[in-house]
Design a protein around this motif. Structure first.
Motif, PDB file in Angstrom:
ATOM      1  N   TRP A  17      33.938 -13.367  40.717  1.00 55.40           N
ATOM      2  CA  TRP A  17      32.725 -12.945  40.004  1.00 55.40           C
ATOM      3  C   TRP A  17      31.650 -14.016  40.098  1.00 55.40           C
ATOM      4  O   TRP A  17      30.472 -13.708  40.311  1.00 55.40           O
ATOM      5  CB  TRP A  17      33.044 -12.673  38.534  1.00 55.40           C
ATOM      6  CG  TRP A  17      31.834 -12.220  37.764  1.00 55.40           C
ATOM      7  CD1 TRP A  17      31.381 -10.949  37.609  1.00 55.40           C
ATOM      8  CD2 TRP A  17      30.891 -13.058  37.075  1.00 55.40           C
ATOM      9  NE1 TRP A  17      30.226 -10.926  36.864  1.00 55.40           N
ATOM     10  CE2 TRP A  17      29.893 -12.213  36.518  1.00 55.40           C
ATOM     11  CE3 TRP A  17      30.795 -14.433  36.874  1.00 55.40           C
ATOM     12  CZ2 TRP A  17      28.831 -12.705  35.786  1.00 55.40           C
ATOM     13  CZ3 TRP A  17      29.728 -14.929  36.141  1.00 55.40           C
ATOM     14  CH2 TRP A  17      28.759 -14.067  35.602  1.00 55.40           C
ATOM     15  N   PHE A  18      32.029 -15.280  39.932  1.00 59.92           N
ATOM     16  CA  PHE A  18      31.056 -16.359  40.032  1.00 59.92           C
ATOM     17  C   PHE A  18      30.388 -16.367  41.399  1.00 59.92           C
ATOM     18  O   PHE A  18      29.169 -16.502  41.509  1.00 59.92           O
ATOM     19  CB  PHE A  18      31.738 -17.700  39.777  1.00 59.92           C
ATOM     20  CG  PHE A  18      30.840 -18.889  39.952  1.00 59.92           C
ATOM     21  CD1 PHE A  18      29.983 -19.283  38.943  1.00 59.92           C
ATOM     22  CD2 PHE A  18      30.844 -19.602  41.137  1.00 59.92           C
ATOM     23  CE1 PHE A  18      29.130 -20.376  39.108  1.00 59.92           C
ATOM     24  CE2 PHE A  18      30.002 -20.701  41.315  1.00 59.92           C
ATOM     25  CZ  PHE A  18      29.144 -21.078  40.300  1.00 59.92           C
ATOM     26  N   GLU A  19      31.176 -16.224  42.454  1.00 64.50           N
ATOM     27  CA  GLU A  19      30.618 -16.220  43.797  1.00 64.50           C
ATOM     28  C   GLU A  19      29.705 -15.011  43.998  1.00 64.50           C
ATOM     29  O   GLU A  19      28.664 -15.111  44.667  1.00 64.50           O
ATOM     30  CB  GLU A  19      31.734 -16.235  44.828  1.00 64.50           C
ATOM     31  CG  GLU A  19      32.513 -17.546  44.835  1.00 64.50           C
ATOM     32  CD  GLU A  19      33.682 -17.528  45.790  1.00 64.50           C
ATOM     33  OE1 GLU A  19      34.016 -16.440  46.312  1.00 64.50           O
ATOM     34  OE2 GLU A  19      34.271 -18.608  46.020  1.00 64.50           O
ATOM     35  N   SER A  20      30.059 -13.870  43.410  1.00 66.67           N
ATOM     36  CA  SER A  20      29.205 -12.693  43.484  1.00 66.67           C
ATOM     37  C   SER A  20      27.886 -12.935  42.765  1.00 66.67           C
ATOM     38  O   SER A  20      26.823 -12.501  43.222  1.00 66.67           O
ATOM     39  CB  SER A  20      29.921 -11.491  42.876  1.00 66.67           C
ATOM     40  OG  SER A  20      29.072 -10.364  42.822  1.00 66.67           O
ATOM     41  N   CYS A  21      27.951 -13.647  41.637  1.00 65.02           N
ATOM     42  CA  CYS A  21      26.737 -13.966  40.882  1.00 65.02           C
ATOM     43  C   CYS A  21      25.810 -14.859  41.694  1.00 65.02           C
ATOM     44  O   CYS A  21      24.601 -14.634  41.748  1.00 65.02           O
ATOM     45  CB  CYS A  21      27.127 -14.646  39.571  1.00 65.02           C
ATOM     46  SG  CYS A  21      25.732 -14.993  38.475  1.00 65.02           S
ATOM     47  N   VAL A  22      26.365 -15.878  42.343  1.00 65.74           N
ATOM     48  CA  VAL A  22      25.559 -16.772  43.184  1.00 65.74           C
ATOM     49  C   VAL A  22      24.921 -15.988  44.327  1.00 65.74           C
ATOM     50  O   VAL A  22      23.731 -16.154  44.637  1.00 65.74           O
ATOM     51  CB  VAL A  22      26.425 -17.921  43.727  1.00 65.74           C
ATOM     52  CG1 VAL A  22      25.649 -18.738  44.766  1.00 65.74           C
ATOM     53  CG2 VAL A  22      26.876 -18.827  42.593  1.00 65.74           C
ATOM     54  N   ALA A  23      25.701 -15.113  44.957  1.00 67.36           N
ATOM     55  CA  ALA A  23      25.166 -14.309  46.056  1.00 67.36           C
ATOM     56  C   ALA A  23      24.053 -13.383  45.572  1.00 67.36           C
ATOM     57  O   ALA A  23      23.038 -13.195  46.262  1.00 67.36           O
ATOM     58  CB  ALA A  23      26.287 -13.498  46.695  1.00 67.36           C
ATOM     59  N   THR A  24      24.222 -12.805  44.381  1.00 67.03           N
ATOM     60  CA  THR A  24      23.207 -11.912  43.833  1.00 67.03           C
ATOM     61  C   THR A  24      21.905 -12.646  43.564  1.00 67.03           C
ATOM     62  O   THR A  24      20.811 -12.137  43.836  1.00 67.03           O
ATOM     63  CB  THR A  24      23.721 -11.253  42.540  1.00 67.03           C
ATOM     64  OG1 THR A  24      24.893 -10.486  42.838  1.00 67.03           O
ATOM     65  CG2 THR A  24      22.669 -10.347  41.933  1.00 67.03           C
ATOM     66  N   LEU A  25      22.001 -13.859  43.033  1.00 64.24           N
ATOM     67  CA  LEU A  25      20.799 -14.668  42.796  1.00 64.24           C
ATOM     68  C   LEU A  25      20.063 -14.945  44.099  1.00 64.24           C
ATOM     69  O   LEU A  25      18.829 -14.848  44.167  1.00 64.24           O
ATOM     70  CB  LEU A  25      21.178 -15.975  42.115  1.00 64.24           C
ATOM     71  CG  LEU A  25      21.540 -15.906  40.634  1.00 64.24           C
ATOM     72  CD1 LEU A  25      22.144 -17.219  40.171  1.00 64.24           C
ATOM     73  CD2 LEU A  25      20.294 -15.585  39.807  1.00 64.24           C
TER      74      LEU A  25
END
Length: 271
Positions: A17-25
């Protein structure tokens, strides 16, 4: 040398989830268009409160400035500069704020670095306060640094072999004092994180013998204040993070977009 240690329990954040959040940003930033100085979100709405002041959007050297709500003009005393934007290697931003107050003029430099956005491994933050008041520079200036080993953090919160070093470290350096912080997580039986914070403070220069004296006189009160601050931070984390980690990428992107537009709604009174 004064020492402090306290452990809090935190809701976990899945690495995926954290990596998905970084990618989304990064996706949201890259999908934002620049028309001259104006920035537009992917849906075409203007991004309030920020303009592109120099260089191509998101290229190294690109500089952004916040907009003054009253005058509508870019702020001259604050800017954000892109130092690197490469999802496979490094993302680096620099934020500079100049305070021209007559009594305490100062410059604050912040540098944020992430390696890398595709699979985040390390993150660091450095802060330098440089007063420009002649003789008082030495007394009021200082530096702070934080480094987060993301690989080490998730190894420490897993059930396998734990890293030998603290995954999160920080230092605060002043002319007369130095504070070191280490943060070590470990898995709790119920799946949450047990996070232990250790703080060491020591004096420098002629203030070296004063820190042990202050610790002896104020140690209990200072330790209680630090513990209460960490407990409050943990309560806030546990109240907000579980709902966030259950958001998928589409919902998270929508929430981030709404957050960027929130300042505009508050200013205009529109929903």
């Amino acid at each position: 040398m004064a020492r402090f240690q306290h452990t809090v329990t935190l809701a976990p954040v899945p690495r995926r989830w954290f990596e998905s959040c970084v990618a989304t940003l990064h996706d949201l930033a890259e999908d934002t268009d620049a028309e001259g100085a104006r920035l537009r979100l992917p849906d075409g709405r203007p991004l309030p409160g920020l303009v592109l002041a120099r260089g191509p959007h998101l290229r190294p050297g690109a500089r952004y400035r916040p907009v003054n709500e009253e005058s509508g003009e870019p702020e001259a005393d604050q800017c954000v500069t892109v130092r690197a934007w490469d999802r496979r290697r490094e993302t680096a931003l620099e934020v500079v704020t100049v305070d021209g107050a007559p009594d305490h003029p100062a410059r604050l430099d912040c540098a944020l670095t992430l390696t890398s956005a595709e699979r985040p491994r390390e993150a660091s933050l450095s802060v330098t306060l440089t007063p420009s008041d002649g003789k008082r520079d030495k007394h009021l200036g200082g530096t702070g640094r934080v480094h987060l080993d993301l690989d080490g953090w998730w190894r420490a919160t897993g059930r396998g072999r734990h890293p030998s070093r603290a995954p999160l470290t920080g230092t605060l350096t002043h002319a007369y004092a130095r504070v070191g912080v280490t943060v070590v997580p470990r898995p709790a039986p119920d799946g949450r994180w047990l996070v232990t914070v250790k703080i060491r403070a020591g004096g420098r220069s002629f203030a070296r013998p004063l820190v042990p004296l202050a610790a002896a006189l104020l140690g209990r009160r200072a330790r209680r204040a630090c513990a209460e601050s960490l407990d409050r931070a943990a309560e806030t984390w546990n109240a907000q993070v579980p709902a966030l980690v259950h958001m998928d990428a589409e919902r998270l992107r929508a929430e981030l977009t709404d957050a960027l537009l929130g300042a505009r709604r508050a200013h205009t009174g529109k929903e």
